[in-house]
Design a protein around this motif. Structure first.
Motif, PDB file in Angstrom:
ATOM      1  N   LEU A  77       0.832  -1.199   0.000  1.00  0.00           N
ATOM      2  CA  LEU A  77       0.000   0.000   0.000  1.00  0.00           C
ATOM      3  C   LEU A  77       0.867   1.249   0.000  1.00  0.00           C
ATOM      4  N   GLY A  78       0.563   2.162  -0.911  1.00  0.00           N
ATOM      5  CA  GLY A  78       1.197   3.469  -0.894  1.00  0.00           C
ATOM      6  C   GLY A  78       0.282   4.463  -0.203  1.00  0.00           C
ATOM      7  N   PRO A  79       0.624   5.735  -0.216  1.00  0.00           N
ATOM      8  CA  PRO A  79      -0.230   6.748   0.406  1.00  0.00           C
ATOM      9  C   PRO A  79      -1.527   6.928  -0.370  1.00  0.00           C
ATOM     10  N   PRO A  80      -2.586   7.418   0.261  1.00  0.00           N
ATOM     11  CA  PRO A  80      -3.831   7.707  -0.470  1.00  0.00           C
ATOM     12  C   PRO A  80      -3.605   8.789  -1.522  1.00  0.00           C
ATOM     13  N   HIS A  81      -4.475   8.804  -2.523  1.00  0.00           N
ATOM     14  CA  HIS A  81      -4.427   9.877  -3.506  1.00  0.00           C
ATOM     15  C   HIS A  81      -4.803  11.203  -2.839  1.00  0.00           C
ATOM     16  N   SER A  82      -4.267  12.276  -3.364  1.00  0.00           N
ATOM     17  CA  SER A  82      -4.573  13.598  -2.815  1.00  0.00           C
ATOM     18  C   SER A  82      -6.047  13.930  -3.033  1.00  0.00           C
TER      19      SER A  82
ATOM     20  N   ASP B 186      -9.653   1.803   6.806  1.00  0.00           N
ATOM     21  CA  ASP B 186      -9.395   1.870   8.246  1.00  0.00           C
ATOM     22  C   ASP B 186      -8.035   2.486   8.552  1.00  0.00           C
ATOM     23  N   PHE B 187      -7.159   2.597   7.540  1.00  0.00           N
ATOM     24  CA  PHE B 187      -5.867   3.247   7.742  1.00  0.00           C
ATOM     25  C   PHE B 187      -5.988   4.773   7.717  1.00  0.00           C
ATOM     26  N   VAL B 188      -7.077   5.293   7.136  1.00  0.00           N
ATOM     27  CA  VAL B 188      -7.287   6.746   7.061  1.00  0.00           C
ATOM     28  C   VAL B 188      -7.818   7.236   8.403  1.00  0.00           C
ATOM     29  N   THR B 189      -7.160   8.255   8.964  1.00  0.00           N
ATOM     30  CA  THR B 189      -7.541   8.756  10.292  1.00  0.00           C
ATOM     31  C   THR B 189      -8.214  10.121  10.258  1.00  0.00           C
ATOM     32  N   GLY B 190      -8.082  10.879   9.165  1.00  0.00           N
ATOM     33  CA  GLY B 190      -8.698  12.197   9.111  1.00  0.00           C
ATOM     34  C   GLY B 190      -8.072  13.049   8.020  1.00  0.00           C
ATOM     35  N   TYR B 191      -8.243  14.375   8.159  1.00  0.00           N
ATOM     36  CA  TYR B 191      -7.750  15.305   7.147  1.00  0.00           C
ATOM     37  C   TYR B 191      -7.137  16.521   7.833  1.00  0.00           C
TER      38      TYR B 191
ATOM     39  N   TYR C 242      -5.710  33.804   0.167  1.00  0.00           N
ATOM     40  CA  TYR C 242      -5.671  32.534   0.889  1.00  0.00           C
ATOM     41  C   TYR C 242      -5.461  31.394  -0.102  1.00  0.00           C
ATOM     42  N   SER C 243      -4.404  30.602   0.127  1.00  0.00           N
ATOM     43  CA  SER C 243      -4.159  29.389  -0.648  1.00  0.00           C
ATOM     44  C   SER C 243      -4.548  28.200   0.226  1.00  0.00           C
ATOM     45  N   ILE C 244      -5.575  27.443  -0.191  1.00  0.00           N
ATOM     46  CA  ILE C 244      -6.162  26.382   0.625  1.00  0.00           C
ATOM     47  C   ILE C 244      -5.803  25.021   0.036  1.00  0.00           C
ATOM     48  N   GLN C 245      -5.349  24.094   0.909  1.00  0.00           N
ATOM     49  CA  GLN C 245      -5.091  22.709   0.524  1.00  0.00           C
ATOM     50  C   GLN C 245      -5.567  21.778   1.634  1.00  0.00           C
ATOM     51  N   ILE C 246      -5.791  20.509   1.276  1.00  0.00           N
ATOM     52  CA  ILE C 246      -6.187  19.473   2.234  1.00  0.00           C
ATOM     53  C   ILE C 246      -5.296  18.254   2.008  1.00  0.00           C
ATOM     54  N   ALA C 247      -4.828  17.636   3.098  1.00  0.00           N
ATOM     55  CA  ALA C 247      -4.063  16.388   3.024  1.00  0.00           C
ATOM     56  C   ALA C 247      -4.807  15.304   3.788  1.00  0.00           C
ATOM     57  N   THR C 248      -4.771  14.072   3.263  1.00  0.00           N
ATOM     58  CA  THR C 248      -5.374  12.925   3.939  1.00  0.00           C
ATOM     59  C   THR C 248      -4.380  12.347   4.936  1.00  0.00           C
ATOM     60  N   LEU C 249      -4.794  12.212   6.191  1.00  0.00           N
ATOM     61  CA  LEU C 249      -3.935  11.685   7.247  1.00  0.00           C
ATOM     62  C   LEU C 249      -4.157  10.188   7.408  1.00  0.00           C
ATOM     63  N   THR C 250      -3.100   9.466   7.786  1.00  0.00           N
ATOM     64  CA  THR C 250      -3.169   8.019   7.952  1.00  0.00           C
ATOM     65  C   THR C 250      -2.484   7.617   9.251  1.00  0.00           C
TER      66      THR C 250
ATOM     67  N   SER D 221       0.353   4.983  11.215  1.00  0.00           N
ATOM     68  CA  SER D 221       1.787   4.834  10.977  1.00  0.00           C
ATOM     69  C   SER D 221       2.121   3.743   9.965  1.00  0.00           C
ATOM     70  N   VAL D 222       1.115   2.973   9.507  1.00  0.00           N
ATOM     71  CA  VAL D 222       1.392   1.874   8.585  1.00  0.00           C
ATOM     72  C   VAL D 222       1.738   2.395   7.195  1.00  0.00           C
ATOM     73  N   VAL D 223       1.016   3.411   6.724  1.00  0.00           N
ATOM     74  CA  VAL D 223       1.255   3.992   5.401  1.00  0.00           C
ATOM     75  C   VAL D 223       1.412   5.499   5.559  1.00  0.00           C
ATOM     76  N   PRO D 224       2.139   6.152   4.641  1.00  0.00           N
ATOM     77  CA  PRO D 224       2.307   7.613   4.743  1.00  0.00           C
ATOM     78  C   PRO D 224       1.038   8.357   4.357  1.00  0.00           C
ATOM     79  N   GLN D 225       0.924   9.607   4.814  1.00  0.00           N
ATOM     80  CA  GLN D 225      -0.216  10.429   4.448  1.00  0.00           C
ATOM     81  C   GLN D 225      -0.102  10.878   3.004  1.00  0.00           C
ATOM     82  N   SER D 226      -1.211  11.395   2.460  1.00  0.00           N
ATOM     83  CA  SER D 226      -1.220  11.812   1.060  1.00  0.00           C
ATOM     84  C   SER D 226      -0.452  13.114   0.879  1.00  0.00           C
ATOM     85  N   LYS D 227      -0.132  13.409  -0.358  1.00  0.00           N
ATOM     86  CA  LYS D 227       0.398  14.722  -0.680  1.00  0.00           C
ATOM     87  C   LYS D 227      -0.729  15.747  -0.572  1.00  0.00           C
TER      88      LYS D 227
END
Length: 237
Positions: free
Chosen positions: A41-46, A72-77, A107-115, A117-123
């Motif tokens: 598994l890689g990180p989730p898509h952005s 279940d690996f996704v914990t939030g944003y 304002y420059s707005i972005q969101i990242a998907t948090l995971t 410790s098993v897989v890295p978070q998204s870009k």
């Protein structure tokens, strides 16, 4: 003895190796398990951002995520504003209201998907840029001599922009009479503007307002809200 082998194409198998030792010879036997094809598994898509609605100093922003093999690996944003880490959101949230934007600020707005410790978070997601424009200076209007019966004429000087930015340009002036839209004059290179209000009733008070409007450049900086300023005299005919 157990020995695990992994090939470059992520083919995994387990080999059981055992030896028989006799008086004159040693024989080795190997038994292999079923082959298992494994994809790490890689990180989730952005996430992908979009703006659902805007108001004077607020914007409702929504993000859309692609399906992930292990939800279940996704914990939030995580919210990112102007490259700085901001508010955290639970995994069942997919929109938020950006409030109290300061006039003149971008304002420059972005969101990242948090995971976990098993897989890295998204870009970080694609950025959405919003500008809360400065309010224009309110037009200073006055009542001018009228040349027609049962009418009143108001006049004002053009409003000077507060900066050279495109979103600070005045594009029109809207005239309201007793809280209702009455007419509009588009900005030109004229040194002054005038507007006539006809069919007035003698002895009646009229509440006249003039709004100056900035340009709406939704395609210029991602999203931009119209802004207005009011000048408000009372005209008695």
């Amino acid at each position: 003895m157990l020995k695990t082998t992994k090939t470059q194409n992520l083919l995994i198998s387990v080999n059981a190796v055992y030896k028989l030792v006799g008086a004159n010879e040693i024989r080795e036997y190997v038994r292999s398990s079923k082959k298992l094809f494994y994809t790490p598994l890689g990180p989730p898509h952005s996430p992908k951002l979009r703006v659902n609605s805007v108001d004077e100093q607020t914007a409702m922003i929504e993000w859309i995520t692609e399906s992930y093999p292990r939800p279940d690996f996704v914990t939030g944003y995580r919210l990112i504003v102007n490259s700085e880490l901001g508010q955290l959101f639970q995994k069942d949230i997919n929109q938020f209201l950006l409030k109290d934007m300061q006039p003149g600020k971008q304002y420059s707005i972005q969101i990242a998907t948090l995971t976990n410790s098993v897989v890295p978070q998204s870009k970080p997601s694609n950025p959405i840029t919003l500008v809360c424009p400065l309010r224009p200076t309110q037009p200073l209007i006055s009542q001018l001599p009228s040349v027609r019966p049962n009418s009143a004429t108001i006049g004002w000087k053009p409003v000077e922009p507060k900066s050279n930015q495109k979103f600070d340009r005045i594009v029109s002036y809207k005239i309201m009479v007793n809280k209702k839209f009455h007419g509009e004059i588009f900005s030109t290179n004229s040194s002054s503007y005038s507007y006539m209000i006809c069919d007035l009733v003698e002895g009646k008070f009229y509440d006249v307002e003039v709004y100056s409007f900035f340009n709406d450049l939704g395609s210029f900086l991602g999203l931009l809200n119209n802004s207005e300023s009011i000048s408000k005299p009372i005209v008695k005919h």
